[in-house]
Design a protein around this motif. Structure first.
Motif, mmCIF file in Angstrom:
data_model
loop_
_atom_site.group_PDB
_atom_site.id
_atom_site.type_symbol
_atom_site.label_atom_id
_atom_site.label_comp_id
_atom_site.label_asym_id
_atom_site.label_seq_id
_atom_site.Cartn_x
_atom_site.Cartn_y
_atom_site.Cartn_z
ATOM 1 N N LYS A 135 42.535 27.667 36.805
ATOM 2 C CA LYS A 135 42.651 27.314 38.248
ATOM 3 C C LYS A 135 43.345 27.667 39.312
ATOM 4 O O LYS A 135 43.611 27.910 40.630
ATOM 5 N N PRO A 136 44.587 26.433 38.728
ATOM 6 C CA PRO A 136 45.857 26.996 40.386
ATOM 7 C C PRO A 136 45.838 27.929 40.524
ATOM 8 O O PRO A 136 46.554 28.812 41.263
ATOM 9 N N ASN A 155 41.118 40.000 29.669
ATOM 10 C CA ASN A 155 42.265 39.601 30.206
ATOM 11 C C ASN A 155 43.176 40.223 30.883
ATOM 12 O O ASN A 155 44.171 39.337 30.537
ATOM 13 N N ILE A 156 42.863 41.259 30.953
ATOM 14 C CA ILE A 156 43.685 41.752 32.524
ATOM 15 C C ILE A 156 42.500 42.623 33.437
ATOM 16 O O ILE A 156 41.724 42.807 33.584
ATOM 17 N N LEU A 157 43.648 42.318 34.317
ATOM 18 C CA LEU A 157 42.678 42.127 35.266
ATOM 19 C C LEU A 157 43.822 42.845 36.376
ATOM 20 O O LEU A 157 45.332 43.037 36.862
ATOM 21 N N THR A 161 49.733 48.425 44.018
ATOM 22 C CA THR A 161 48.667 48.022 42.342
ATOM 23 C C THR A 161 49.571 46.895 42.342
ATOM 24 O O THR A 161 50.412 46.647 42.117
ATOM 25 N N TYR A 162 48.044 45.720 41.538
ATOM 26 C CA TYR A 162 48.365 44.131 41.211
ATOM 27 C C TYR A 162 47.936 44.203 39.996
ATOM 28 O O TYR A 162 46.563 44.606 39.818
ATOM 29 N N ASN A 163 48.995 43.810 38.968
ATOM 30 C CA ASN A 163 48.487 43.942 37.239
ATOM 31 C C ASN A 163 48.240 42.428 36.896
ATOM 32 O O ASN A 163 49.234 42.084 36.643
ATOM 33 N N TYR A 164 47.383 41.673 36.640
ATOM 34 C CA TYR A 164 47.672 39.802 35.623
ATOM 35 C C TYR A 164 47.371 40.177 34.057
ATOM 36 O O TYR A 164 46.305 40.997 33.579
ATOM 37 N N ASP A 165 48.277 39.464 33.619
ATOM 38 C CA ASP A 165 48.152 39.205 32.492
ATOM 39 C C ASP A 165 46.940 37.823 32.382
ATOM 40 O O ASP A 165 47.972 36.542 33.223
ATOM 41 N N ALA A 177 48.787 33.916 33.003
ATOM 42 C CA ALA A 177 48.323 34.041 34.503
ATOM 43 C C ALA A 177 49.993 34.177 35.052
ATOM 44 O O ALA A 177 50.741 34.044 36.124
ATOM 45 N N ARG A 178 50.722 35.618 34.793
ATOM 46 C CA ARG A 178 51.037 36.434 35.611
ATOM 47 C C ARG A 178 51.035 37.950 36.079
ATOM 48 O O ARG A 178 50.474 38.654 34.962
#
Length: 315
Positions: free
Chosen positions: A138-139, A199-201, A222-226, A230-231
């Protein structure tokens, strides 16, 4: 990130015309929980330990719907405290909490792997941005949402400055005098979600701006997240050896040559390597896509180009 410049501009909607990120449907991820596939909307499962019944609710009473036998497993989509505890296994059909069944809640990381919820928010008709919900962390979810709100606010600020700047009003008169017939000075922002599973966005923010001159500029950040770690993910995380980089470069170079044969105008000799620090990319169902913007390895007329790299090239 490429920043807006006064001398760079685009007529409203230009980026959407040339953007390689037109709306697309991403195939849902296949997430396996034990020996069963977890599906969207599922919150758990019940395993039948002893022969029992599934139930319907009729006239506010439980009524036996059908018999089920030991060993059967049912997906659960809802949970209620009514009648001592009910688990919804299909529309209007329930397993009742008892010693005859075992309920298991689906792991949070498995549910998240099916894809998080991305909601469109707008500051104005020309400024839209994503907000996410359903993240385990959530953070991190709150931090993510603040980040994109701030990006949108910055775009809106730039748009307002364009509309109010007296110098640009004079520039507009000059543009019209030169016969360029410019559109309204503007700074626009929208986004797409090319990947949201495992779990990738990946989020791609499409920008365009017009601030005078013969034409303007469009660009994609572009923005790619694990989501589990949380990174943010960089190209260096994916293309992490020189061998992988050389393979990707050769793949792109050959693709440029092939596209030139179909009418593109890539300056192939100028392409030496993907820039692992600055080049934009996003995930696809088969690998990644690397974006080259206007004037990168070709004339403005080349537009924005995306090169989809199969994971087999860099794995």
């Amino acid at each position: 990130m490429k920043r807006f410049k006064r001398a760079s501009a685009v007529v409203l909607g230009f980026a959407l015309l040339f953007s390689p990120l037109a709306p697309q449907t991403v195939a849902e991820a296949k997430v396996v929980w034990g020996n069963q596939e977890l599906v969207k909307g599922q919150i758990g499962r019940v395993t039948v330990l002893k022969n029992t019944n599934l139930y319907n609710i009729k006239n506010n009473k439980l009524a036996a719907a059908r018999k089920v036998t030991k060993g059967q497993v049912f997906r659960v989509y809802s949970e209620s405290s009514k009648f001592g505890g009910l688990y919804g296994v299909s529309k209007g059909t329930y397993a009742q909490k008892s010693s005859s069944i075992k309920y298991e809640k689906a792991p949070s990381d498995k549910i998240q792997a099916l894809g998080v919820t991305v909601t469109k928010k707008s500051l104005a008709s020309n400024i839209s941005y994503p907000q996410v919900s359903g993240l385990i962390n959530k953070p991190f979810e709150a931090s993510y949402n603040r980040k994109f709100l701030n990006i949108a606010k910055e775009a809106q600020k730039e748009h307002n400055e364009l509309k109010e700047h007296n110098e640009l009003k004079e520039q507009e008169k000059e543009d019209r005098k030169n016969g360029w017939a410019p559109g309204p000075y503007s700074r626009n922002m929208t986004y797409s979600v090319p990947y949201n599973q495992d779990n990738i966005l990946s989020v791609a923010v499409t920008n365009d701006a017009y601030a005078g001159g013969v034409h303007g500029n469009a660009w994609i950040d572009t923005y790619n997240y694990d989501l589990l770690k949380a990174r943010q993910i960089s190209l260096k995380d994916i293309i992490n050896t020189n061998t992988k980089l050389n393979k990707v470069n050769n793949y792109i170079r050959n693709e440029m040559i092939a596209r030139n044969k179909k009418g593109a105008q890539f300056w192939v000799n100028e392409f030496k390597s993907v820039n692992l620090k600055d080049d934009q990319f996003y995930y696809t169902s088969s690998g990644i896509a690397i974006i080259f913007g206007e004037y990168e390895y070709g004339p403005y007329s080349n537009g924005i180009h995306t090169f989809k790299i199969p994971s087999t090239i860099y794995k």
